[in-house]
Design a protein around this motif. Sequence first.
Motif, PDB file in Angstrom:
ATOM      1  N   GLU A 170       0.819  -1.208   0.000  1.00 39.68           N
ATOM      2  CA  GLU A 170       0.000   0.000   0.000  1.00 39.68           C
ATOM      3  C   GLU A 170       0.855   1.261   0.000  1.00 39.68           C
ATOM      4  O   GLU A 170       0.345   2.376  -0.051  1.00 39.68           O
ATOM      5  CB  GLU A 170      -0.947   0.003   1.198  1.00 39.68           C
ATOM      6  N   SER A 196      -1.338  -6.485   2.774  1.00 40.08           N
ATOM      7  CA  SER A 196      -2.376  -6.776   1.768  1.00 40.08           C
ATOM      8  C   SER A 196      -1.849  -7.872   0.848  1.00 40.08           C
ATOM      9  O   SER A 196      -0.662  -7.894   0.531  1.00 40.08           O
ATOM     10  CB  SER A 196      -2.668  -5.517   0.956  1.00 40.08           C
ATOM     11  N   GLN A 198      -2.912  -8.132  -2.198  1.00 35.92           N
ATOM     12  CA  GLN A 198      -3.318  -7.723  -3.542  1.00 35.92           C
ATOM     13  C   GLN A 198      -2.254  -7.900  -4.629  1.00 35.92           C
ATOM     14  O   GLN A 198      -2.519  -8.481  -5.676  1.00 35.92           O
ATOM     15  CB  GLN A 198      -3.764  -6.264  -3.520  1.00 35.92           C
ATOM     16  N   ARG A 219      -1.124  -4.282  10.143  1.00 43.10           N
ATOM     17  CA  ARG A 219      -0.770  -2.871   9.946  1.00 43.10           C
ATOM     18  C   ARG A 219      -0.290  -2.279  11.258  1.00 43.10           C
ATOM     19  O   ARG A 219      -0.956  -2.408  12.288  1.00 43.10           O
ATOM     20  CB  ARG A 219      -1.968  -2.085   9.432  1.00 43.10           C
ATOM     21  N   GLU A 221      -0.659   0.236  12.838  1.00 39.88           N
ATOM     22  CA  GLU A 221      -1.526   1.401  13.008  1.00 39.88           C
ATOM     23  C   GLU A 221      -1.140   2.116  14.288  1.00 39.88           C
ATOM     24  O   GLU A 221      -1.196   1.541  15.360  1.00 39.88           O
ATOM     25  CB  GLU A 221      -2.988   0.953  13.133  1.00 39.88           C
ATOM     26  N   ALA A 229      -7.271  -2.312  13.845  1.00 45.23           N
ATOM     27  CA  ALA A 229      -6.528  -3.328  14.587  1.00 45.23           C
ATOM     28  C   ALA A 229      -5.192  -3.523  13.889  1.00 45.23           C
ATOM     29  O   ALA A 229      -5.043  -3.197  12.711  1.00 45.23           O
ATOM     30  CB  ALA A 229      -7.313  -4.634  14.608  1.00 45.23           C
ATOM     31  N   PHE A 232      -5.753  -8.021  11.315  1.00 48.90           N
ATOM     32  CA  PHE A 232      -7.156  -8.198  10.910  1.00 48.90           C
ATOM     33  C   PHE A 232      -7.176  -9.056   9.652  1.00 48.90           C
ATOM     34  O   PHE A 232      -6.139  -9.358   9.079  1.00 48.90           O
ATOM     35  CB  PHE A 232      -7.833  -6.836  10.673  1.00 48.90           C
ATOM     36  N   GLU A 236      -9.782 -10.121  -0.585  1.00 56.80           N
ATOM     37  CA  GLU A 236      -9.394  -9.314  -1.740  1.00 56.80           C
ATOM     38  C   GLU A 236      -9.633 -10.060  -3.052  1.00 56.80           C
ATOM     39  O   GLU A 236      -8.782 -10.810  -3.502  1.00 56.80           O
ATOM     40  CB  GLU A 236      -7.914  -8.907  -1.629  1.00 56.80           C
ATOM     41  N   GLU A 374     -15.434   3.623   6.131  1.00 60.57           N
ATOM     42  CA  GLU A 374     -14.869   2.788   5.069  1.00 60.57           C
ATOM     43  C   GLU A 374     -14.919   1.309   5.424  1.00 60.57           C
ATOM     44  O   GLU A 374     -14.329   0.876   6.405  1.00 60.57           O
ATOM     45  CB  GLU A 374     -13.416   3.206   4.792  1.00 60.57           C
ATOM     46  N   MET A 375     -15.614   0.528   4.591  1.00 60.72           N
ATOM     47  CA  MET A 375     -15.660  -0.921   4.804  1.00 60.72           C
ATOM     48  C   MET A 375     -14.876  -1.645   3.711  1.00 60.72           C
ATOM     49  O   MET A 375     -14.315  -2.715   3.924  1.00 60.72           O
ATOM     50  CB  MET A 375     -17.124  -1.392   4.814  1.00 60.72           C
ATOM     51  N   ILE A 376     -14.854  -1.027   2.520  1.00 61.90           N
ATOM     52  CA  ILE A 376     -14.156  -1.605   1.365  1.00 61.90           C
ATOM     53  C   ILE A 376     -13.308  -0.519   0.727  1.00 61.90           C
ATOM     54  O   ILE A 376     -13.735   0.637   0.650  1.00 61.90           O
ATOM     55  CB  ILE A 376     -15.186  -2.131   0.329  1.00 61.90           C
ATOM     56  N   GLY A 377     -12.106  -0.897   0.284  1.00 64.90           N
ATOM     57  CA  GLY A 377     -11.293   0.006  -0.536  1.00 64.90           C
ATOM     58  C   GLY A 377     -10.849  -0.751  -1.773  1.00 64.90           C
ATOM     59  O   GLY A 377     -10.367  -1.876  -1.661  1.00 64.90           O
ATOM     60  N   ARG A 381      -6.773  -1.208 -11.640  1.00 67.44           N
ATOM     61  CA  ARG A 381      -5.312  -1.088 -11.521  1.00 67.44           C
ATOM     62  C   ARG A 381      -4.732  -0.497 -12.806  1.00 67.44           C
ATOM     63  O   ARG A 381      -5.290  -0.688 -13.894  1.00 67.44           O
ATOM     64  CB  ARG A 381      -4.665  -2.458 -11.257  1.00 67.44           C
ATOM     65  N   PHE A 419     -10.998  -5.309  -5.003  1.00 62.16           N
ATOM     66  CA  PHE A 419     -11.186  -4.535  -3.777  1.00 62.16           C
ATOM     67  C   PHE A 419     -10.736  -5.328  -2.569  1.00 62.16           C
ATOM     68  O   PHE A 419     -10.489  -6.533  -2.650  1.00 62.16           O
ATOM     69  CB  PHE A 419     -12.651  -4.083  -3.628  1.00 62.16           C
ATOM     70  N   GLY A 420     -10.583  -4.609  -1.466  1.00 63.46           N
ATOM     71  CA  GLY A 420     -10.253  -5.244  -0.190  1.00 63.46           C
ATOM     72  C   GLY A 420     -11.364  -4.954   0.799  1.00 63.46           C
ATOM     73  O   GLY A 420     -11.734  -3.792   1.013  1.00 63.46           O
ATOM     74  N   GLY A 422     -12.432  -5.201   4.669  1.00 61.17           N
ATOM     75  CA  GLY A 422     -11.992  -5.460   6.035  1.00 61.17           C
ATOM     76  C   GLY A 422     -13.025  -6.366   6.686  1.00 61.17           C
ATOM     77  O   GLY A 422     -14.157  -5.959   6.927  1.00 61.17           O
TER      78      GLY A 422
HETATM   79  O1  4AD Z   1      -8.179   0.369   1.872  1.00 60.44           O
HETATM   80  P1  4AD Z   1      -7.121  -0.654   2.107  1.00 60.44           P
HETATM   81  O2  4AD Z   1      -5.851  -0.196   2.700  1.00 60.44           O
HETATM   82  O3  4AD Z   1      -6.917  -1.361   0.699  1.00 60.44           O
HETATM   83  C1  4AD Z   1      -5.989  -2.318   0.399  1.00 60.44           C
HETATM   84  O4  4AD Z   1      -5.238  -2.843   1.175  1.00 60.44           O
HETATM   85  C2  4AD Z   1      -6.073  -2.773  -1.024  1.00 60.44           C
HETATM   86  N1  4AD Z   1      -4.858  -3.563  -1.328  1.00 60.44           N
HETATM   87  C3  4AD Z   1      -7.331  -3.561  -1.255  1.00 60.44           C
HETATM   88  C4  4AD Z   1      -7.510  -4.036  -2.647  1.00 60.44           C
HETATM   89  O5  4AD Z   1      -7.848  -3.246  -3.520  1.00 60.44           O
HETATM   90  N2  4AD Z   1      -7.293  -5.317  -2.912  1.00 60.44           N
HETATM   91  O6  4AD Z   1      -7.727  -1.798   3.041  1.00 60.44           O
HETATM   92  C5  4AD Z   1      -8.894  -2.514   2.659  1.00 60.44           C
HETATM   93  C6  4AD Z   1      -9.887  -2.570   3.794  1.00 60.44           C
HETATM   94  C7  4AD Z   1     -10.348  -1.212   4.297  1.00 60.44           C
HETATM   95  O7  4AD Z   1     -11.390  -0.705   3.499  1.00 60.44           O
HETATM   96  C8  4AD Z   1     -10.812  -1.539   5.699  1.00 60.44           C
HETATM   97  O8  4AD Z   1     -12.107  -2.115   5.686  1.00 60.44           O
HETATM   98  C9  4AD Z   1      -9.834  -2.618   6.120  1.00 60.44           C
HETATM   99  O9  4AD Z   1      -9.273  -3.163   4.945  1.00 60.44           O
HETATM  100  N3  4AD Z   1      -8.764  -2.107   6.984  1.00 60.44           N
HETATM  101  C10 4AD Z   1      -8.676  -2.338   8.296  1.00 60.44           C
HETATM  102  N4  4AD Z   1      -9.475  -3.008   9.146  1.00 60.44           N
HETATM  103  C11 4AD Z   1      -9.121  -3.068  10.430  1.00 60.44           C
HETATM  104  N5  4AD Z   1      -8.004  -2.511  10.941  1.00 60.44           N
HETATM  105  C12 4AD Z   1      -7.166  -1.806  10.139  1.00 60.44           C
HETATM  106  N6  4AD Z   1      -6.052  -1.282  10.638  1.00 60.44           N
HETATM  107  C13 4AD Z   1      -7.493  -1.701   8.751  1.00 60.44           C
HETATM  108  N7  4AD Z   1      -6.909  -1.118   7.691  1.00 60.44           N
HETATM  109  C14 4AD Z   1      -7.687  -1.377   6.632  1.00 60.44           C
END
Ligand code: 4AD
Length: 451
Positions: A170, A196, A198, A219, A221, A229, A232, A236, A374-377, A381, A419-420, A422
Amino acid sequence: MAGVDRRTPIRDLLTNANAGADVTVTGWVKTSRFSKNVSFVHVFDGSTPKTVQIVLNAELAEQFKAELGIGAAVRIHGAWVQSPGGEQSLEVSATDVTIVGQTHPSDYPLQKKRTSLENLRTMAHLRPRTNTMQSVFRVRNALANNIHRFFQDRGFMWVHTPILSTADAEGAGEMFRVLHGDDPEFFGGPAYLTVSGQLNVETFGQAFTDVYTFGPTFRAEKSNTPRHACEFWMIEPEIYFANLDDVIALATDFVKTVTKATIEQCPDDFAFFNKFIEKGLLDSLNAAISADFARVTHDEAQDILVATGKKWEFKVGRGESLQAEHERYLAEEHFKGPVFVTDYPMEQKAFYMRLNDDQRTVAATDLLVPRIGEMIGGSQREERLDVLDDLFRRHNVPGEDYEWYRDLRRFGSAPHGGFGLGFERMLMWITGMKNIRDVIPYPRTPGQAGY
Ligand code: 4AD
Ligand code: MG
């Protein structure tokens, strides 16, 4: 039936067994009530939120009274008979009682009165026995199963991407470094826990077309929030010969299908959440399942925020980034349901997202939902090598570390995206739980790894 001699799960007993059957129940005492003529013990075993009522005659009651306190592990043999009481239609009339594991009711940390979720976090080894955690983790299991089923039914291949990684997928610098004792070069270079799957799954997508990962991600974080968290799970999917519209269509079908299936499989657990955790939960989930998800561009979303005239903690306006307060406002108050935000400013997103023709935004999308944000990102590509190289430069990412990723653009590149999700964020959304620590068996957050 296999294992019939060992036990009959309480769920099966309550749904299938005919009156008159000879049954063996195993589990833990939830409540017990003793009186002169007839005594009752309620036992749970995790297979259902319901307990089974065990009736003891005066002789058995007298013999086991002292040991059948809350928390004791028991095996009960008896007849499955009509119950004269109002609450249940059938009950076990006990003939044999075995105290398998004693308890110490006065020391037992989980007494009948409700303990706070915060307090339960200090007892990760005992909290799975509480009503709330029983429902949360049954639903966690059902959701995971339905997610696999969703993809498998549609011919997606599950790819087991690595947990030990060398790439910052990322580009956000939130990785945990993995060291081997005093040999930091064990892998010939720095290694990390993956943020990730991905980038790794893209290579399989370019060979199997429709693929997905489902596994743990990590992560570092620093933000200590109810939604972050350090460890988690992420789902994907990655689809080839596809654009951003295809990714959004897949995400919509996915969220609706797995939510519906999980509610249907766990009706008693959802009734519990609806009553005790989040009033109106089922109405809002059912509304989401049947509604069209809204879709706006990042520019439009910023315009909506500006037009509210509200005093925000973080700046709003085109080019600013969406913070949690904005995301929740959009989903909860403006759209009153899930909303896809698309076309984010390039510099706000990861290097791999496809550059739009305006040269300023990328074909990204986040799905925002009420109560969570945010639930999905996800995104389409960048499949064009020259543009990808340009993005590496603009994001200050060393392209030479990603030769293999560049190779994919040299040999049979095709438009693709994914998409990813969580997993715990979705679990919070469907259960109404407010803190990510309460939907993870052993949560890991800054300052807290527990056992
Ligand atoms: O938006 P993120 O960072 O996207 C990716 O990692 C891409 N590689 C995904 C992809 O396109 N294949 O993370 C995806 C989702 C977020 O929308 C969120 O729901 C969750 O992962 N997420 C977390 N959940 C819990 N704790 C965290 N620290 C999180 N960080 C991201
Ligand atoms: Mg994101």
